[in-house]
Motif scaffolding. Sequence first.
Motif, PDB file in Angstrom:
ATOM      1  N   GLN A  96       0.776  -1.325   0.140  1.00 30.43           N
ATOM      2  CA  GLN A  96       0.030  -0.091  -0.152  1.00 30.43           C
ATOM      3  C   GLN A  96       0.784   1.158  -0.044  1.00 30.43           C
ATOM      4  O   GLN A  96       2.079   1.081   0.620  1.00 30.43           O
ATOM      5  CB  GLN A  96      -0.893  -0.031   1.427  1.00 30.43           C
ATOM      6  CG  GLN A  96      -0.190   0.004   2.555  1.00 30.43           C
ATOM      7  CD  GLN A  96      -1.272   0.156   3.813  1.00 30.43           C
ATOM      8  OE1 GLN A  96      -2.256   0.216   3.446  1.00 30.43           O
ATOM      9  NE2 GLN A  96      -0.836   0.182   4.937  1.00 30.43           N
ATOM     10  N   ALA A  97       0.328   2.229  -0.478  1.00 32.66           N
ATOM     11  CA  ALA A  97       1.005   3.466  -0.602  1.00 32.66           C
ATOM     12  C   ALA A  97       1.030   4.171   0.719  1.00 32.66           C
ATOM     13  O   ALA A  97       0.456   3.848   1.564  1.00 32.66           O
ATOM     14  CB  ALA A  97       0.456   4.694  -1.476  1.00 32.66           C
ATOM     15  N   VAL A  98       2.183   5.008   0.981  1.00 35.04           N
ATOM     16  CA  VAL A  98       2.228   5.479   2.286  1.00 35.04           C
ATOM     17  C   VAL A  98       1.103   6.239   2.458  1.00 35.04           C
ATOM     18  O   VAL A  98       0.447   6.537   3.755  1.00 35.04           O
ATOM     19  CB  VAL A  98       3.275   6.519   2.370  1.00 35.04           C
ATOM     20  CG1 VAL A  98       3.384   7.805   1.502  1.00 35.04           C
ATOM     21  CG2 VAL A  98       3.713   6.767   4.148  1.00 35.04           C
ATOM     22  N   GLU A  99       0.342   7.030   1.791  1.00 36.31           N
ATOM     23  CA  GLU A  99      -0.812   7.969   1.792  1.00 36.31           C
ATOM     24  C   GLU A  99      -2.183   6.871   2.339  1.00 36.31           C
ATOM     25  O   GLU A  99      -2.875   7.400   3.251  1.00 36.31           O
ATOM     26  CB  GLU A  99      -1.403   8.619   0.481  1.00 36.31           C
ATOM     27  CG  GLU A  99      -0.459   9.609   0.272  1.00 36.31           C
ATOM     28  CD  GLU A  99       0.806   9.256  -0.753  1.00 36.31           C
ATOM     29  OE1 GLU A  99       1.654  10.197  -1.118  1.00 36.31           O
ATOM     30  OE2 GLU A  99       1.044   8.106  -0.826  1.00 36.31           O
ATOM     31  N   GLU A 100      -2.228   5.771   1.486  1.00 31.37           N
ATOM     32  CA  GLU A 100      -3.135   5.078   2.365  1.00 31.37           C
ATOM     33  C   GLU A 100      -2.820   4.577   3.713  1.00 31.37           C
ATOM     34  O   GLU A 100      -3.988   4.418   4.254  1.00 31.37           O
ATOM     35  CB  GLU A 100      -3.166   3.621   1.265  1.00 31.37           C
ATOM     36  CG  GLU A 100      -3.520   3.791   0.059  1.00 31.37           C
ATOM     37  CD  GLU A 100      -3.320   2.569  -0.955  1.00 31.37           C
ATOM     38  OE1 GLU A 100      -4.330   1.874  -1.346  1.00 31.37           O
ATOM     39  OE2 GLU A 100      -2.339   1.977  -1.109  1.00 31.37           O
ATOM     40  N   ALA A 101      -1.559   4.278   3.894  1.00 31.26           N
ATOM     41  CA  ALA A 101      -1.353   3.857   5.692  1.00 31.26           C
ATOM     42  C   ALA A 101      -1.794   5.422   6.310  1.00 31.26           C
ATOM     43  O   ALA A 101      -2.503   4.981   7.510  1.00 31.26           O
ATOM     44  CB  ALA A 101      -0.140   3.811   5.715  1.00 31.26           C
ATOM     45  N   ILE A 102      -1.488   6.285   5.977  1.00 26.99           N
ATOM     46  CA  ILE A 102      -1.884   7.526   6.508  1.00 26.99           C
ATOM     47  C   ILE A 102      -3.287   7.664   6.903  1.00 26.99           C
ATOM     48  O   ILE A 102      -3.815   7.927   7.977  1.00 26.99           O
ATOM     49  CB  ILE A 102      -1.554   8.824   5.910  1.00 26.99           C
ATOM     50  CG1 ILE A 102       0.177   8.948   6.126  1.00 26.99           C
ATOM     51  CG2 ILE A 102      -1.987  10.175   6.625  1.00 26.99           C
ATOM     52  CD1 ILE A 102       0.707   9.888   4.968  1.00 26.99           C
ATOM     53  N   GLN A 103      -4.305   7.129   5.724  1.00 29.35           N
ATOM     54  CA  GLN A 103      -5.800   7.493   5.740  1.00 29.35           C
ATOM     55  C   GLN A 103      -6.107   6.253   6.752  1.00 29.35           C
ATOM     56  O   GLN A 103      -7.357   6.409   7.502  1.00 29.35           O
ATOM     57  CB  GLN A 103      -6.211   7.328   4.399  1.00 29.35           C
ATOM     58  CG  GLN A 103      -5.937   8.444   3.407  1.00 29.35           C
ATOM     59  CD  GLN A 103      -6.458   8.190   2.074  1.00 29.35           C
ATOM     60  OE1 GLN A 103      -6.387   7.146   1.790  1.00 29.35           O
ATOM     61  NE2 GLN A 103      -6.701   9.343   1.535  1.00 29.35           N
ATOM     62  N   LYS A 104      -5.664   5.164   6.923  1.00 29.36           N
ATOM     63  CA  LYS A 104      -5.883   3.996   7.572  1.00 29.36           C
ATOM     64  C   LYS A 104      -5.651   4.304   9.045  1.00 29.36           C
ATOM     65  O   LYS A 104      -6.718   3.963  10.155  1.00 29.36           O
ATOM     66  CB  LYS A 104      -5.278   2.976   7.092  1.00 29.36           C
ATOM     67  CG  LYS A 104      -5.780   1.515   7.915  1.00 29.36           C
ATOM     68  CD  LYS A 104      -5.012   0.343   7.370  1.00 29.36           C
ATOM     69  CE  LYS A 104      -5.489  -0.682   8.066  1.00 29.36           C
ATOM     70  NZ  LYS A 104      -4.727  -2.224   7.612  1.00 29.36           N
ATOM     71  N   HIS A 105      -4.551   4.902   9.503  1.00 29.62           N
ATOM     72  CA  HIS A 105      -4.083   4.939  10.971  1.00 29.62           C
ATOM     73  C   HIS A 105      -4.196   6.319  11.681  1.00 29.62           C
ATOM     74  O   HIS A 105      -4.022   6.394  12.670  1.00 29.62           O
ATOM     75  CB  HIS A 105      -2.912   4.586  10.863  1.00 29.62           C
ATOM     76  CG  HIS A 105      -2.522   3.125  10.627  1.00 29.62           C
ATOM     77  ND1 HIS A 105      -2.691   2.031  11.408  1.00 29.62           N
ATOM     78  CD2 HIS A 105      -1.715   2.777   9.418  1.00 29.62           C
ATOM     79  CE1 HIS A 105      -2.493   0.967  10.568  1.00 29.62           C
ATOM     80  NE2 HIS A 105      -1.969   1.249   9.551  1.00 29.62           N
TER      81      HIS A 105
END
Length: 342
Positions: A243-252
């Motif tokens: 996953q892109a780092v942006e997806e991780a940000i949106q998740k966490h």
Amino acid sequence: MSVSSENMGHSVTREILSYLGLANKTAAWGTLGTLRTFLSFSVDKDVQRLLRAITGPGVDHRTIVDVLTNRSREQRQLISRAFQERTQQDLLKSLQAALSGNLERIVVALLQPAAQFDAQELRTALKASDSTEDVAMEILATRAPARLQECLAVYKHNFQAEAEEDIKCETSGMLRDLLLALGKGARESHSGIIDYHLEERDVQVLQQAARPSPENAWILIFTQRSPEHLIRVFDLYQRCTGQAVEEAIQKHFRADAQAALLSLASVIRNTPLYFADKLQLALQETEPNYQVLMRILISRSETDLLSIRAEFKKKFGKSLYSSIQEFSGKIIEEQTAEQGQK
């Protein structure tokens, strides 16, 4: 103000903003800016032109536009000092008395030293704005280290307060910690050497931090590593996690923390595209957000506006110049039509 004079103000405002990113301007030598040092510069001639423009039978908006948008910020400062010496009048105050509205605000911004302009924008964002995170992030994350430190010094001198203390008072949580870290200007410069071990370690830290209380690790890495290093970290993170780092940000992350980290990731990945997106958003509002347009176009006109312009056209299919012209033209037409119906 009559509709005709208001339309004139909109028209000249549009002309200034459009001209700063004008499509047929090439980059200034040694920069990716669109506004270059005027080679035939004569401070005496410019002082006389501006004096006639202000004191004549009517304010000569075109002359003001021609002078201020064809001189570098350094040259505008020389004009301002020379105007004071030759006329015993303050150029900025004289122009403020002759102008109004958005046009006045843009002219003030053009005549301010860069650090003073940034300090005022930061102060307004922290004390009198509903977009604190957006504006503060823009200034703290995109200014070169020397310019940022000068901005913070001017902030302290002009407002008798540390920007750090105002950030602590006006923000909270991870947003506060992120802005404070950016304000320290501790980001590493790119050495030209790729540190594969550090890349792997940063990715591991980010993966481990994507659990409860991850803030400190993300803040440290996002605000201290060089953009060149971080882009490689982002790529490796995606290869390792899927996953892109942006997806991780949106998740966490949530709310202000999420928005701030996403903005910072955008700056790191592609600063010109970050600004192109902000310009498009400003143009999509019911009325153009002249404050955003002014801040970006003026602050980037001597650094990377050529790159911003290219990213804008690539993503949105039309030039920044024509977008400003078209949208502002619609506002003038609507106002004229409304007046005709009264």
